[in-house]
Write an enzyme that holds these catalytic residues in place. Sequence first.
Site, PDB file in Angstrom:
ATOM      1  N   ARG A   1     -16.709  40.740 -64.799  1.00 23.58           N
ATOM      2  CA  ARG A   1     -15.685  41.617 -65.377  1.00 23.58           C
ATOM      3  C   ARG A   1     -14.933  40.971 -66.546  1.00 23.58           C
ATOM      4  O   ARG A   1     -14.128  41.642 -67.205  1.00 23.58           O
ATOM      5  CB  ARG A   1     -14.683  42.056 -64.296  1.00 23.58           C
ATOM      6  CG  ARG A   1     -15.313  42.859 -63.171  1.00 23.58           C
ATOM      7  CD  ARG A   1     -14.261  43.615 -62.363  1.00 23.58           C
ATOM      8  NE  ARG A   1     -13.584  44.642 -63.151  1.00 23.58           N
ATOM      9  CZ  ARG A   1     -12.535  45.342 -62.728  1.00 23.58           C
ATOM     10  NH1 ARG A   1     -12.047  45.125 -61.520  1.00 23.58           N
ATOM     11  NH2 ARG A   1     -11.974  46.254 -63.494  1.00 23.58           N
TER      12      ARG A   1
ATOM     13  N   ARG B   1      -7.694  37.235 -55.858  1.00 23.16           N
ATOM     14  CA  ARG B   1      -8.018  37.315 -57.282  1.00 23.16           C
ATOM     15  C   ARG B   1      -6.985  36.573 -58.146  1.00 23.16           C
ATOM     16  O   ARG B   1      -7.326  35.620 -58.835  1.00 23.16           O
ATOM     17  CB  ARG B   1      -8.110  38.775 -57.733  1.00 23.16           C
ATOM     18  CG  ARG B   1      -9.158  39.606 -56.971  1.00 23.16           C
ATOM     19  CD  ARG B   1     -10.557  39.303 -57.418  1.00 23.16           C
ATOM     20  NE  ARG B   1     -11.570  40.073 -56.726  1.00 23.16           N
ATOM     21  CZ  ARG B   1     -12.068  41.242 -57.120  1.00 23.16           C
ATOM     22  NH1 ARG B   1     -11.628  41.808 -58.218  1.00 23.16           N
ATOM     23  NH2 ARG B   1     -13.011  41.840 -56.429  1.00 23.16           N
TER      24      ARG B   1
ATOM     25  N   HIS C   1      -6.899  43.296 -53.533  1.00 21.41           N
ATOM     26  CA  HIS C   1      -5.880  43.489 -54.576  1.00 21.41           C
ATOM     27  C   HIS C   1      -4.630  44.047 -53.901  1.00 21.41           C
ATOM     28  O   HIS C   1      -4.728  44.850 -52.964  1.00 21.41           O
ATOM     29  CB  HIS C   1      -6.332  44.531 -55.616  1.00 21.41           C
ATOM     30  CG  HIS C   1      -7.169  44.009 -56.740  1.00 21.41           C
ATOM     31  ND1 HIS C   1      -8.195  44.733 -57.308  1.00 21.41           N
ATOM     32  CD2 HIS C   1      -7.101  42.846 -57.447  1.00 21.41           C
ATOM     33  CE1 HIS C   1      -8.726  44.049 -58.305  1.00 21.41           C
ATOM     34  NE2 HIS C   1      -8.097  42.891 -58.404  1.00 21.41           N
TER      35      HIS C   1
ATOM     36  N   ASP D   1     -17.576  48.246 -63.943  1.00 22.37           N
ATOM     37  CA  ASP D   1     -16.253  48.345 -63.299  1.00 22.37           C
ATOM     38  C   ASP D   1     -15.142  48.697 -64.289  1.00 22.37           C
ATOM     39  O   ASP D   1     -13.966  48.691 -63.930  1.00 22.37           O
ATOM     40  CB  ASP D   1     -15.903  47.007 -62.617  1.00 22.37           C
ATOM     41  CG  ASP D   1     -16.430  46.923 -61.187  1.00 22.37           C
ATOM     42  OD1 ASP D   1     -16.650  47.983 -60.575  1.00 22.37           O
ATOM     43  OD2 ASP D   1     -16.605  45.796 -60.682  1.00 22.37           O
TER      44      ASP D   1
ATOM     45  N   CYS E   1      -6.539  52.330 -58.971  1.00 18.83           N
ATOM     46  CA  CYS E   1      -7.427  51.402 -59.688  1.00 18.83           C
ATOM     47  C   CYS E   1      -7.908  52.008 -61.004  1.00 18.83           C
ATOM     48  O   CYS E   1      -8.170  51.285 -61.967  1.00 18.83           O
ATOM     49  CB  CYS E   1      -8.641  51.060 -58.849  1.00 18.83           C
ATOM     50  SG  CYS E   1      -8.279  50.238 -57.314  1.00 18.83           S
TER      51      CYS E   1
HETATM   52  N1  ARG Z   1     -15.168  46.634 -58.302  1.00 16.09           N
HETATM   53  C1  ARG Z   1     -13.850  46.323 -58.768  1.00 16.09           C
HETATM   54  C2  ARG Z   1     -13.528  44.886 -58.427  1.00 16.09           C
HETATM   55  O1  ARG Z   1     -13.841  44.443 -57.349  1.00 16.09           O
HETATM   56  C3  ARG Z   1     -12.850  47.262 -58.182  1.00 16.09           C
HETATM   57  C4  ARG Z   1     -11.470  47.079 -58.721  1.00 16.09           C
HETATM   58  C5  ARG Z   1     -10.456  47.924 -58.036  1.00 16.09           C
HETATM   59  N2  ARG Z   1      -9.245  47.945 -58.751  1.00 16.09           N
HETATM   60  C6  ARG Z   1      -8.025  47.815 -58.227  1.00 16.09           C
HETATM   61  N3  ARG Z   1      -6.998  47.985 -59.005  1.00 16.09           N
HETATM   62  N4  ARG Z   1      -7.854  47.466 -56.965  1.00 16.09           N
HETATM   63  O2  ARG Z   1     -12.941  44.176 -59.210  1.00 16.09           O
END
Ligand code: ARG
Length: 260
Positions: free
Chosen positions: A82, A128, A157, A57, A253
């Site tokens: 991550r 998140r 997000h 990612d 992203c």
């Molecule tokens: N697979 C990543 C996650 O879920 C995607 C992140 C997408 N980034 C964003 N800025 N919305 O963390």
Amino acid sequence: MCPPAHFDVTYSINPWMDPAKPADASLALAQWEQLCGVYRSLGHTVEELAPEPGLPDMVFTANGATVVGGRVFGARFAHPEREPEAERHLEWFAAHGFTHLHVPVHINEGEGDFAVTASCLLAGRGFRTNPLAHGEAQEYFGRPVIGLELVDPRYYHLDLALAVLDDAADEIAYHPPAFSPGSREVLRRLFPDALIAGEEDTAAFGLNAVSDGLHVILPHTATGLHGPLRDRGFEPVPVDLSELHKGGGSAKCCSQELRA
Ligand code: ARG
């Protein structure tokens, strides 16, 4: 930006990710190169972060930090998959002359959940970023932080549900159903003239857009936004990032903005 050299869907941390549908890293790379090319052709500078095996990612650099006035507010990822990315970003900044670096105490996923307008920072929470990170960012940047509650797991997000179109004129676009009733009301009060995005364009990642105040780079399938953007004097610049959509992200992203 970080080339998706090791991009794949090997785990699932958002509803768009399905490890049964792995990604094509070479197609992702070609699409990503096109996005870089668009930025460069518009006169922007693209800095690169080196991709690392085992961090699929990493291409989603927006999540790695928030930079305003040259001050770097580091990220702290919610998922262990991550987590190592945060340090790679801080190392890059340290090696590139950034001297104001903040190692965060609370979980925050960078520009994924922080959007910068002329007067404030809009900050997502609910999936998140820890709400305590909102106060931490306010203290670090000395800018008011407006917390917004996200309620739809597809838009985990803030940058999937809201885009800043003009950070000098406080012009934004957003999708009201992605927010709690109270947060919708806050947005309505602060941005009464905002562009309202519908379900189809939002699900096509149309709000995961990058604007330089004139050009709005957004996924090519979010066609419903083109007319309303043109009516407001913006020029939509469509890009095909379909392969990266499998990871749950699009243009924004993949782009962390280095605000001087
Ligand atoms: N697979 C990543 C996650 O879920 C995607 C992140 C997408 N980034 C964003 N800025 N919305 O963390």
